[in-house]
Design a protein around this motif. Sequence first.
Motif, mmCIF file in Angstrom:
data_model
loop_
_atom_site.group_PDB
_atom_site.id
_atom_site.type_symbol
_atom_site.label_atom_id
_atom_site.label_comp_id
_atom_site.label_asym_id
_atom_site.label_seq_id
_atom_site.Cartn_x
_atom_site.Cartn_y
_atom_site.Cartn_z
ATOM 1 N N GLU A 167 1.612 11.731 -16.017
ATOM 2 C CA GLU A 167 2.201 11.611 -14.685
ATOM 3 C C GLU A 167 3.609 12.195 -14.610
ATOM 4 N N TYR A 168 3.962 13.022 -15.574
ATOM 5 C CA TYR A 168 5.310 13.586 -15.703
ATOM 6 C C TYR A 168 5.800 14.213 -14.392
ATOM 7 N N ASN A 169 5.025 15.111 -13.802
ATOM 8 C CA ASN A 169 5.458 15.815 -12.588
ATOM 9 C C ASN A 169 5.633 14.867 -11.407
ATOM 10 N N GLU A 170 4.727 13.907 -11.273
ATOM 11 C CA GLU A 170 4.825 12.954 -10.171
ATOM 12 C C GLU A 170 6.044 12.050 -10.332
ATOM 13 N N VAL A 171 6.352 11.672 -11.571
ATOM 14 C CA VAL A 171 7.516 10.822 -11.827
ATOM 15 C C VAL A 171 8.803 11.558 -11.478
ATOM 16 N N LYS A 172 8.851 12.841 -11.788
ATOM 17 C CA LYS A 172 10.055 13.627 -11.500
ATOM 18 C C LYS A 172 10.369 13.664 -10.004
ATOM 19 N N LYS A 173 9.335 13.575 -9.167
ATOM 20 C CA LYS A 173 9.541 13.644 -7.719
ATOM 21 C C LYS A 173 10.201 12.378 -7.181
ATOM 22 N N GLY A 195 20.659 8.355 -6.706
ATOM 23 C CA GLY A 195 20.580 8.094 -5.275
ATOM 24 C C GLY A 195 19.261 8.504 -4.656
ATOM 25 N N MET A 196 18.477 9.316 -5.349
ATOM 26 C CA MET A 196 17.194 9.783 -4.826
ATOM 27 C C MET A 196 16.010 9.059 -5.465
ATOM 28 N N VAL A 197 16.279 8.053 -6.311
ATOM 29 C CA VAL A 197 15.192 7.337 -6.981
ATOM 30 C C VAL A 197 14.465 6.433 -5.980
ATOM 31 N N ASP A 198 13.140 6.503 -6.008
ATOM 32 C CA ASP A 198 12.294 5.644 -5.184
ATOM 33 C C ASP A 198 11.462 4.774 -6.127
ATOM 34 N N LEU A 199 11.939 3.556 -6.376
ATOM 35 C CA LEU A 199 11.260 2.688 -7.341
ATOM 36 C C LEU A 199 9.871 2.261 -6.867
ATOM 37 N N ASN A 200 9.679 2.153 -5.565
ATOM 38 C CA ASN A 200 8.351 1.791 -5.059
ATOM 39 C C ASN A 200 7.325 2.863 -5.408
ATOM 40 N N LYS A 201 7.668 4.126 -5.168
ATOM 41 C CA LYS A 201 6.762 5.221 -5.527
ATOM 42 C C LYS A 201 6.614 5.336 -7.037
ATOM 43 N N LEU A 202 7.709 5.093 -7.756
ATOM 44 C CA LEU A 202 7.640 5.151 -9.217
ATOM 45 C C LEU A 202 6.628 4.139 -9.733
ATOM 46 N N VAL A 205 3.027 5.557 -9.308
ATOM 47 C CA VAL A 205 2.550 6.678 -10.129
ATOM 48 C C VAL A 205 2.573 6.354 -11.623
ATOM 49 N N THR A 206 3.324 5.321 -12.018
ATOM 50 C CA THR A 206 3.364 4.930 -13.429
ATOM 51 C C THR A 206 3.782 3.471 -13.510
ATOM 52 N N THR A 207 3.807 2.939 -14.712
ATOM 53 C CA THR A 207 4.336 1.596 -14.942
ATOM 54 C C THR A 207 5.700 1.716 -15.600
ATOM 55 N N HIS A 214 8.209 6.988 -22.161
ATOM 56 C CA HIS A 214 8.627 8.364 -21.887
ATOM 57 C C HIS A 214 10.091 8.561 -22.267
ATOM 58 N N HIS A 215 10.925 7.590 -21.942
ATOM 59 C CA HIS A 215 12.349 7.675 -22.274
ATOM 60 C C HIS A 215 12.545 7.731 -23.789
ATOM 61 N N VAL A 216 11.829 6.900 -24.530
ATOM 62 C CA VAL A 216 11.936 6.918 -25.996
ATOM 63 C C VAL A 216 11.453 8.259 -26.546
ATOM 64 N N SER A 217 10.372 8.790 -25.993
ATOM 65 C CA SER A 217 9.869 10.099 -26.430
ATOM 66 C C SER A 217 10.917 11.185 -26.235
ATOM 67 N N GLU A 218 11.634 11.124 -25.103
ATOM 68 C CA GLU A 218 12.681 12.104 -24.844
ATOM 69 C C GLU A 218 13.855 11.928 -25.805
ATOM 70 N N GLN A 219 14.183 10.703 -26.152
ATOM 71 C CA GLN A 219 15.248 10.466 -27.128
ATOM 72 C C GLN A 219 14.878 11.049 -28.493
ATOM 73 N N GLU A 220 13.617 10.864 -28.878
ATOM 74 C CA GLU A 220 13.154 11.418 -30.149
ATOM 75 C C GLU A 220 13.185 12.948 -30.120
ATOM 76 N N LYS A 221 12.787 13.523 -28.999
ATOM 77 C CA LYS A 221 12.807 14.981 -28.864
ATOM 78 C C LYS A 221 14.233 15.509 -28.939
ATOM 79 N N THR A 222 15.159 14.773 -28.377
ATOM 80 C CA THR A 222 16.559 15.204 -28.418
ATOM 81 C C THR A 222 17.083 15.218 -29.849
ATOM 82 N N LEU A 223 16.787 14.165 -30.609
ATOM 83 C CA LEU A 223 17.263 14.095 -31.991
ATOM 84 C C LEU A 223 16.619 15.162 -32.871
ATOM 85 N N LYS A 224 15.325 15.353 -32.721
ATOM 86 C CA LYS A 224 14.579 16.208 -33.642
ATOM 87 C C LYS A 224 14.501 17.665 -33.206
#
Length: 466
Positions: A167-173, A195-202, A205-207, A214-224
Amino acid sequence: MRSPKAESEDRDVIIARGDGEDELCYDFHGLKFDCGSSGGKKKKSFHPPIETHWDLHPSASGKKSNPSPVKSLLSYPFMKFRKSKSLVMILEGVRDPKEKPIVESFREMLLQEGLVPPKHDDYHTLLRFLRMRDFDMLKSKEMFQNCLNWRKEFRVDLLPKEFNFTEYNEVKKCYPHGFHGVDRFGRPVYIERIGMVDLNKLGQVTTFERFIKHHVSEQEKTLKLRYPACSLVAKRHVASTTSILDVNGVGMSNFSKPARYLFMEIQKIDSCYYPETLNKLFIINAGSGFRMLWKAVKAFLDVRTVAKIQVLGSNYLSVLLEAVEPSNLPTFLGGNCTCSDHGGCLMSDRGPWKNPEVLEMIQVVNLREEIAGKCEDVEKATEDSSTPKKVDMQTKDDDNTMSLVEQTECPGSDCACNCKSAIQKIDCLEASLGEIKNKIKTLEDALQDTKMALKEHAQHSEQPKV
């Protein structure tokens, strides 16, 4: 003419170092949890940026460091740059002589207690935890051990195989965020448009649990991936991130119960399990509503983190441009970039980590480190081959263990020799590949000539004698 109130809202606010309050983390119920907090009223030290002592000295590189774009890096022949010692120094960094003995002592203490899995036996990783705890070894050990326990429970190392954020693309919206370019030092730049975050839509599209993964995955990608890639392009060690948080229109009404849960879970993960990865956070477009909210949010942040935050009003551009070049800033922040080919800047994940040749370099370095690590393990095992001792050593799967007796029962240290030989083969494999191809071609030509000669000889033998 603008009112004094409007002018005050645009005035920059630089957050001070803090008043020495206890270092506390909170879970989403607002309760304190233990991540190795210091306790007491001792004021925390505020260390310089983590890369301060990691620049290449002129004597080490031979040239002045230049955080130039990918173009400067790719001017080097790939094999020559890959094999040079400067590549290793860029990735490892120049170590502060004052910090180095402390890190080594900390590592020895952890090794004696079996608290350093091979994949986390890294100088910079240990240094991060030491800095976060003001080089107090016992408190740093507690924090490091808590991190290892969390990684096992959260199955962090298995996320690449088990977790697919479809759901990566939908979450970005509905939650605009992402990495985009580098700052003037060469660090990756991370941007969120709160300011553009919509938690209801979030939530549709995901939990929140999947978003946290996803956030942890991005942290790992940043380190490695992101830090090594930025290091190669900047030609100096990069180990932290510059972040920009656009809070235009954000106020107390945005700090709902779901928002508090998400914020506090992510803050807990970043502070306790990925310490010292923030270089600077610029909070921009902060109006009066956010300034009231900031007083509440600040209580959840580590003192050292607060010292790295600068809160700005709408006149933020000159400050951002001191840190980031216009070409690395999206147009919605006052820069020049649109990433029109990628659906917008926050969808592009633009940066050195997207360059194929840089990725190839990182893969080669990782392969060499993996083999070197295995060699070191085998060499340690063969040293005591005369008196085998059963010592458990973690394998790639944290849930399984293997005994070193199986390795030490082989006298003569053939395994260690084979490992050393493997490293040498990696160095010369690519250089030898061209010669092998030429030899194969020569053999094929010779074989073809032999076939023709045999065919002519056979035809000559079948002719009747006169």
